[in-house]
Design a protein around this motif. Structure first.
Motif, PDB file in Angstrom:
ATOM      1  N   UNK A 139      56.159   0.472  52.838  1.00  0.00           N
ATOM      2  CA  UNK A 139      56.844   1.323  53.813  1.00  0.00           C
ATOM      3  C   UNK A 139      57.626   0.446  54.782  1.00  0.00           C
ATOM      4  N   UNK A 140      58.532   1.078  55.459  1.00  0.00           N
ATOM      5  CA  UNK A 140      59.325   0.367  56.464  1.00  0.00           C
ATOM      6  C   UNK A 140      58.406  -0.258  57.515  1.00  0.00           C
ATOM      7  N   UNK A 141      58.686  -1.528  57.792  1.00  0.00           N
ATOM      8  CA  UNK A 141      57.968  -2.275  58.825  1.00  0.00           C
ATOM      9  C   UNK A 141      56.482  -2.461  58.521  1.00  0.00           C
ATOM     10  N   UNK A 142      56.110  -2.392  57.255  1.00  0.00           N
ATOM     11  CA  UNK A 142      54.718  -2.638  56.862  1.00  0.00           C
ATOM     12  C   UNK A 142      54.697  -3.633  55.702  1.00  0.00           C
ATOM     13  N   UNK A 143      53.506  -4.139  55.421  1.00  0.00           N
ATOM     14  CA  UNK A 143      53.345  -5.063  54.314  1.00  0.00           C
ATOM     15  C   UNK A 143      53.218  -4.332  52.988  1.00  0.00           C
ATOM     16  N   UNK A 144      53.201  -5.096  51.914  1.00  0.00           N
ATOM     17  CA  UNK A 144      53.099  -4.518  50.578  1.00  0.00           C
ATOM     18  C   UNK A 144      51.687  -4.005  50.297  1.00  0.00           C
ATOM     19  N   UNK A 145      51.624  -2.849  49.631  1.00  0.00           N
ATOM     20  CA  UNK A 145      50.377  -2.301  49.110  1.00  0.00           C
ATOM     21  C   UNK A 145      50.337  -2.587  47.611  1.00  0.00           C
ATOM     22  N   UNK A 146      49.270  -3.243  47.145  1.00  0.00           N
ATOM     23  CA  UNK A 146      49.127  -3.552  45.719  1.00  0.00           C
ATOM     24  C   UNK A 146      48.335  -2.450  45.018  1.00  0.00           C
ATOM     25  N   UNK A 147      48.880  -1.965  43.937  1.00  0.00           N
ATOM     26  CA  UNK A 147      48.187  -1.053  43.032  1.00  0.00           C
ATOM     27  C   UNK A 147      47.974  -1.809  41.721  1.00  0.00           C
ATOM     28  N   UNK A 148      46.753  -1.802  41.232  1.00  0.00           N
ATOM     29  CA  UNK A 148      46.498  -2.587  40.023  1.00  0.00           C
ATOM     30  C   UNK A 148      45.501  -1.909  39.102  1.00  0.00           C
ATOM     31  N   UNK A 149      45.743  -2.076  37.817  1.00  0.00           N
ATOM     32  CA  UNK A 149      44.755  -1.648  36.832  1.00  0.00           C
ATOM     33  C   UNK A 149      43.512  -2.509  36.997  1.00  0.00           C
ATOM     34  N   UNK A 150      42.366  -1.901  36.750  1.00  0.00           N
ATOM     35  CA  UNK A 150      41.110  -2.643  36.884  1.00  0.00           C
ATOM     36  C   UNK A 150      40.008  -1.894  36.143  1.00  0.00           C
ATOM     37  N   UNK A 151      39.218  -2.616  35.369  1.00  0.00           N
ATOM     38  CA  UNK A 151      38.015  -2.057  34.758  1.00  0.00           C
ATOM     39  C   UNK A 151      36.870  -3.033  34.989  1.00  0.00           C
ATOM     40  N   UNK A 152      35.657  -2.495  35.015  1.00  0.00           N
ATOM     41  CA  UNK A 152      34.489  -3.355  35.178  1.00  0.00           C
ATOM     42  C   UNK A 152      33.298  -2.713  34.487  1.00  0.00           C
ATOM     43  N   UNK A 153      32.230  -3.489  34.344  1.00  0.00           N
ATOM     44  CA  UNK A 153      31.030  -3.031  33.645  1.00  0.00           C
ATOM     45  C   UNK A 153      30.001  -2.573  34.662  1.00  0.00           C
ATOM     46  N   UNK A 154      29.374  -1.412  34.381  1.00  0.00           N
ATOM     47  CA  UNK A 154      28.329  -0.871  35.240  1.00  0.00           C
ATOM     48  C   UNK A 154      27.238  -0.274  34.362  1.00  0.00           C
TER      49      UNK A 154
END
Length: 479
Positions: A139-154
């Motif tokens: 957004x204007x005047x803000x930092x980057x937001x990272x969206x990322x694929x992610x999987x893990x074991x539970x």
């Protein structure tokens, strides 16, 4: 052996005559702010490039640029990359063999070539690491937001190990654009795709940004993958064949006596030896990622030779002739390993199907007149030792090949085993068989076993157009 020399010479010819591939019109912007137009080497990047190769004109020297040297670069066909410092979480993983229990995010700032999907008040960027796609919004005047694929074991309630999807992009976007109803509405139905995420960002740009205007979209042209394509052309080269005849034991024991029959004249003789020309056509069906191809080729070569045999014992000298042609069809796969983006090594394997056409098969001992041995009359003229193959179709064991491709030229070497056989020379005697009264029961001809090998050193020339090269674009390449 002359085959390695032929392959080396063909490789040199290929390197001297081949041209670079997949250069397209484009532009780059230097760190000083200068816009330079020319040609960019398009590697059809799936993962973001760490460098880009550029030349001002087709005959100019090629220069490689890193993110530290450019502000941006763009292809005339639309893909647009910009140097950005992004908070990248490289601990994110989706490949099953590398999954662990939940790992906390470990973002680190990195200066990279990020692909621009939307350029506006709120941009959308993409950065791909093999196996994981990251998106970044700001957004204007803000930092980057990272969206990322992610999987893990539970573990589930029964204690079983399960794979959990840890991509929380909807929650992240709802919080980030929470004060913009138009963007939140798009988030609710957005899939994790460039088009849907671009719709969220554009909703913010139009409804909630200071300009109130949608940004410029590059989503339609940001497609790294290519469709299947067919490369086809001519091939020619040198072929080595080997078909060595090896005799079975020439003596056999029966009861208390041992009889030694006539010497096997063809023992150790290679009736297919020699380097002979081969030519044909080929086709490769290249898969979208250009790492795998279905391969087929059709080729024609000669076989056999004429020769003479020295007298051995009571077996007179001989002259033989075995000649014809082989029509071969090979069907298999090729796996390509890129060397940069201009050339590739490849490995291949498949099956060969061969049509033999033996046009001459003759053998004559001495003057060709019948002779006597152990009370029997032996003919002295006829065909080769049982080898009367004519218009017979067979197939080889899987062939193996390796090669190098650059531009229109491909240089390759391959080997295949055609299989073996057992052949009889009805004009000589290998064993004398006796009955219980020690009388001659029958005469067994000399027998030979053999296997047939074929080695090729080939140069192929592509006749079809390179579908991966984009047509020259008119006018400006755009920003």
């Amino acid at each position: 052996m002359r085959l390695p020399l032929l392959i080396a010479a063909a490789s040199i010819l290929s390197c001297l005559t081949a041209t670079a591939q997949v250069f397209e019109p484009g532009l780059l912007v230097t760190t000083a702010g200068d816009t330079v137009r020319g040609e960019i080497e398009n590697a059809f990047w799936e993962a973001n490039p760490s460098s880009v190769r550029f030349r001002p004109t087709a005959d100019a020297a090629i220069t490689s640029y890193s993110p530290a040297q450019l502000r941006s670069f763009q292809l005339a066909t639309g893909r647009y990359f910009r140097t950005e410092t992004l908070p990248i979480d490289r601990s994110a993983e989706t490949r099953t063999q590398f999954l662990q229990r939940f790992v906390a995010s470990t973002q680190q700032p990195e200066t990279v070539f990020a692909e621009v999907l939307v350029d506006g008040p709120a941009p959308l960027l993409r950065y791909v690491i093999p196996g994981i796609v990251h998106f970044f919004v700001r957004r204007e005047n803000q930092g980057y937001l990272e969206l990322t694929e992610r999987k893990y074991i539970d573990q589930d309630k029964q204690g079983r190990r399960v794979i959990v999807d840890g991509n929380r992009y909807r929650i992240q976007l709802q919080q980030y654009f929470g004060d913009c109803p138009a963007a939140v509405q798009q988030v609710a139905k957005a899939q994790y795709t460039p088009a849907d995420l671009a719709a969220v960002v554009q909703a913010y740009n139009q409804s909630c940004s200071s300009t109130g205007q949608a940004g410029k979209s590059f989503v339609a042209t940001a497609k790294p993958a290519r469709g299947m394509t067919v490369n086809a052309g001519l091939l020619a080269g040198a072929q080595i064949q080997t078909m060595r005849l090896d005799a079975y034991s020439s003596s056999i024991e029966y009861g208390s006596s041992t009889e030694y029959a006539e010497a096997p004249s063809f023992d150790g003789v290679d009736i297919a030896r020699g380097i002979r020309p081969v030519g044909g056509i080929y086709a490769d069906v290249l898969m979208p990622k250009r790492k795998l191809a279905l391969h087929a080729d059709l080729s024609l070569s000669t076989l056999g030779q004429s020769g003479s045999l020295a007298a051995r014992g009571n077996v007179p000298a001989a002259e033989y002739k075995w000649k014809g042609t082989i029509t071969s069809i090979r069907v298999g796969v090729r796996y390509f390993v890129p060397l940069g983006v201009r050339q590739q090594l490849f490995l291949g394997s498949g099956l060969g199907f061969d049509r033999f056409n033996v046009t001459e098969s003759s053998l004559r001992y001495g003057t060709g007149q019948p002779r006597q041995f152990a009370g029997a009359t032996l003919p002295q003229t006829g065909t080769m030792p049982g080898i009367t193959v004519n218009k017979n179709t067979g197939f080889s064991l899987p062939y193996l090949e390796t090669g190098f491709r650059r531009g229109r030229f491909t240089v390759s070497a391959d080997a295949r085993l055609m299989g073996g056989g057992t052949y009889e020379d009805l004009m000589t005697v290998g064993h004398i068989h006796y009955d219980n009264q020690n009388r001659v029961s029958y005469l067994e001809p000399n027998q030979y076993s053999t296997i047939y090998w074929i080695f090729n050193g080939l140069v192929a020339y592509r006749l079809t157009k390179n579908q991966d090269v984009a047509p020259a674009a008119a006018g400006s390449a755009g920003r």
